[in-house]
Write a protein that holds these residues in place. Structure first.
Motif, PDB file in Angstrom:
ATOM      1  N   SER A 133      79.642  -0.420 -73.916  1.00 59.71           N
ATOM      2  CA  SER A 133      79.410   0.293 -72.658  1.00 59.71           C
ATOM      3  C   SER A 133      78.096   1.064 -72.773  1.00 59.71           C
ATOM      4  O   SER A 133      77.352   0.912 -73.734  1.00 59.71           O
ATOM      5  CB  SER A 133      80.581   1.240 -72.350  1.00 59.71           C
ATOM      6  OG  SER A 133      80.487   1.735 -71.032  1.00 59.71           O
TER       7      SER A 133
ATOM      8  N   PRO B 287      79.115   5.871 -67.048  1.00 61.06           N
ATOM      9  CA  PRO B 287      80.244   5.551 -67.932  1.00 61.06           C
ATOM     10  C   PRO B 287      81.534   6.111 -67.335  1.00 61.06           C
ATOM     11  O   PRO B 287      81.554   7.227 -66.818  1.00 61.06           O
ATOM     12  CB  PRO B 287      79.891   6.256 -69.254  1.00 61.06           C
ATOM     13  CG  PRO B 287      78.861   7.269 -68.919  1.00 61.06           C
ATOM     14  CD  PRO B 287      78.212   6.870 -67.624  1.00 61.06           C
TER      15      PRO B 287
ATOM     16  N   SER C 198      85.923   5.681 -68.135  1.00 61.18           N
ATOM     17  CA  SER C 198      87.011   4.980 -68.818  1.00 61.18           C
ATOM     18  C   SER C 198      88.373   5.217 -68.163  1.00 61.18           C
ATOM     19  O   SER C 198      89.375   4.688 -68.626  1.00 61.18           O
ATOM     20  CB  SER C 198      87.056   5.388 -70.300  1.00 61.18           C
ATOM     21  OG  SER C 198      87.122   6.787 -70.420  1.00 61.18           O
TER      22      SER C 198
ATOM     23  N   TYR D 206      82.301  -2.397 -60.622  1.00 56.80           N
ATOM     24  CA  TYR D 206      82.755  -1.723 -61.847  1.00 56.80           C
ATOM     25  C   TYR D 206      83.729  -2.589 -62.621  1.00 56.80           C
ATOM     26  O   TYR D 206      84.393  -3.478 -62.081  1.00 56.80           O
ATOM     27  CB  TYR D 206      83.337  -0.339 -61.580  1.00 56.80           C
ATOM     28  CG  TYR D 206      84.616  -0.229 -60.771  1.00 56.80           C
ATOM     29  CD1 TYR D 206      85.820  -0.782 -61.198  1.00 56.80           C
ATOM     30  CD2 TYR D 206      84.635   0.515 -59.596  1.00 56.80           C
ATOM     31  CE1 TYR D 206      86.990  -0.618 -60.471  1.00 56.80           C
ATOM     32  CE2 TYR D 206      85.788   0.690 -58.846  1.00 56.80           C
ATOM     33  CZ  TYR D 206      86.974   0.110 -59.307  1.00 56.80           C
ATOM     34  OH  TYR D 206      88.130   0.268 -58.575  1.00 56.80           O
TER      35      TYR D 206
ATOM     36  N   LEU E 131      79.859  -5.916 -70.836  1.00 55.42           N
ATOM     37  CA  LEU E 131      80.045  -4.474 -70.701  1.00 55.42           C
ATOM     38  C   LEU E 131      81.360  -4.134 -70.007  1.00 55.42           C
ATOM     39  O   LEU E 131      81.878  -4.914 -69.203  1.00 55.42           O
ATOM     40  CB  LEU E 131      78.885  -3.876 -69.897  1.00 55.42           C
ATOM     41  CG  LEU E 131      77.513  -4.021 -70.556  1.00 55.42           C
ATOM     42  CD1 LEU E 131      76.406  -3.804 -69.543  1.00 55.42           C
ATOM     43  CD2 LEU E 131      77.381  -3.051 -71.712  1.00 55.42           C
ATOM     44  N   THR E 132      81.893  -2.969 -70.313  1.00 57.85           N
ATOM     45  CA  THR E 132      83.117  -2.508 -69.670  1.00 57.85           C
ATOM     46  C   THR E 132      83.094  -0.983 -69.579  1.00 57.85           C
ATOM     47  O   THR E 132      82.184  -0.325 -70.086  1.00 57.85           O
ATOM     48  CB  THR E 132      84.368  -3.007 -70.424  1.00 57.85           C
ATOM     49  OG1 THR E 132      85.532  -2.686 -69.653  1.00 57.85           O
ATOM     50  CG2 THR E 132      84.493  -2.383 -71.807  1.00 57.85           C
ATOM     51  N   ASN E 133      84.105  -0.438 -68.907  1.00 57.32           N
ATOM     52  CA  ASN E 133      84.251   1.014 -68.724  1.00 57.32           C
ATOM     53  C   ASN E 133      82.979   1.645 -68.164  1.00 57.32           C
ATOM     54  O   ASN E 133      82.455   2.625 -68.692  1.00 57.32           O
ATOM     55  CB  ASN E 133      84.679   1.695 -70.031  1.00 57.32           C
ATOM     56  CG  ASN E 133      86.149   1.442 -70.319  1.00 57.32           C
ATOM     57  OD1 ASN E 133      86.765   0.590 -69.707  1.00 57.32           O
ATOM     58  ND2 ASN E 133      86.723   2.179 -71.230  1.00 57.32           N
ATOM     59  N   MET E 134      82.515   1.053 -67.075  1.00 60.57           N
ATOM     60  CA  MET E 134      81.340   1.608 -66.414  1.00 60.57           C
ATOM     61  C   MET E 134      81.296   1.194 -64.944  1.00 60.57           C
ATOM     62  O   MET E 134      81.917   0.206 -64.549  1.00 60.57           O
ATOM     63  CB  MET E 134      80.067   1.169 -67.120  1.00 60.57           C
ATOM     64  CG  MET E 134      79.818  -0.309 -67.118  1.00 60.57           C
ATOM     65  SD  MET E 134      78.246  -0.726 -67.892  1.00 60.57           S
ATOM     66  CE  MET E 134      77.082  -0.013 -66.764  1.00 60.57           C
TER      67      MET E 134
END
Length: 198
Positions: free
Chosen positions: A3, A25, A27, A51, A82-85
């Protein structure tokens, strides 16, 4: 889990339209709508959103032709793993229409270029603890926090001192127990994804 470390923004101008990409960011899916509201400009022509937060995904065109904004933005996040963004691209219309293909390129390019200036990090899920000690133990505790590279996000000075810290290893609580003669409290208050090198 890959992330971004911090909020990042980047501006791109294409045919007099200004595209401002906000990378945030995030989560917790419960925080997504608040973040989107915070970083969207109600005065702008469009605030398009993509997202990935845990298993949740969203792509939103905000009035642009269907599929020309949110999905291209989401695809850039996915291609980079990518994740949590959250990615928000705020568009200020400059008077020249870009067409469907031009819009798709503009929104995906806006996110891709913002990611080039963002600090991308590997994150892991770490438990957050509230540790409370008497004032007499603060110097020793703060020394141990520094030596063991433990990240504290808040310190409250009241009748006693409370530290909110991310703990990867609960052996640290045994150390506190030793030097305080068990005169401390520790409570798990949550968990979050933080960079592995922090």
């Amino acid at each position: 889990m890959i992330s971004i470390e911090d909020y990042t923004s980047h501006t791109l101008v294409i045919k007099k339209s200004e595209f401002v990409c906000h990378l945030i960011p995030c989560s917790q899916i419960e925080q997504a709508n608040d973040m989107i509201t915070k970083y969207s400009d109600p005065q702008a022509t469009h605030n398009c959103v993509a997202y990935i937060i845990g298993p949740h995904e969203r792509a939103y065109d905000d009035g642009e032709p269907s599929g020309t904004a949110g999905m291209p933005m989401l695809n850039v996040l996915k291609m980079q793993g990518l994740t949590n963004m959250i990615a928000i691209v705020t568009r200020y219309f400059g008077g020249i229409k870009l067409g469907a293909g031009g819009l798709t390129r503009a929104y995906s390019q806006s996110v891709a270029e913002a990611l080039k200036v963002a600090h991308i990090v590997e994150k892991e899920l770490v438990d957050l603890y509230n540790i409370t000690v008497d004032y007499t133990y603060t110097r020793k505790l703060e020394h141990l926090l520094k030596v063991h590279h433990i990240k504290c996000i808040d310190i409250q000075y009241q009748e006693q001192v409370s530290y909110q810290c991310y703990l990867r290893n609960l052996d640290f609580l045994d150390m506190i127990q030793d030097f305080t003669n068990n005169q401390f409290q520790a409570e798990k208050i949550g968990s979050d994804y933080i960079p592995k090198d922090v």
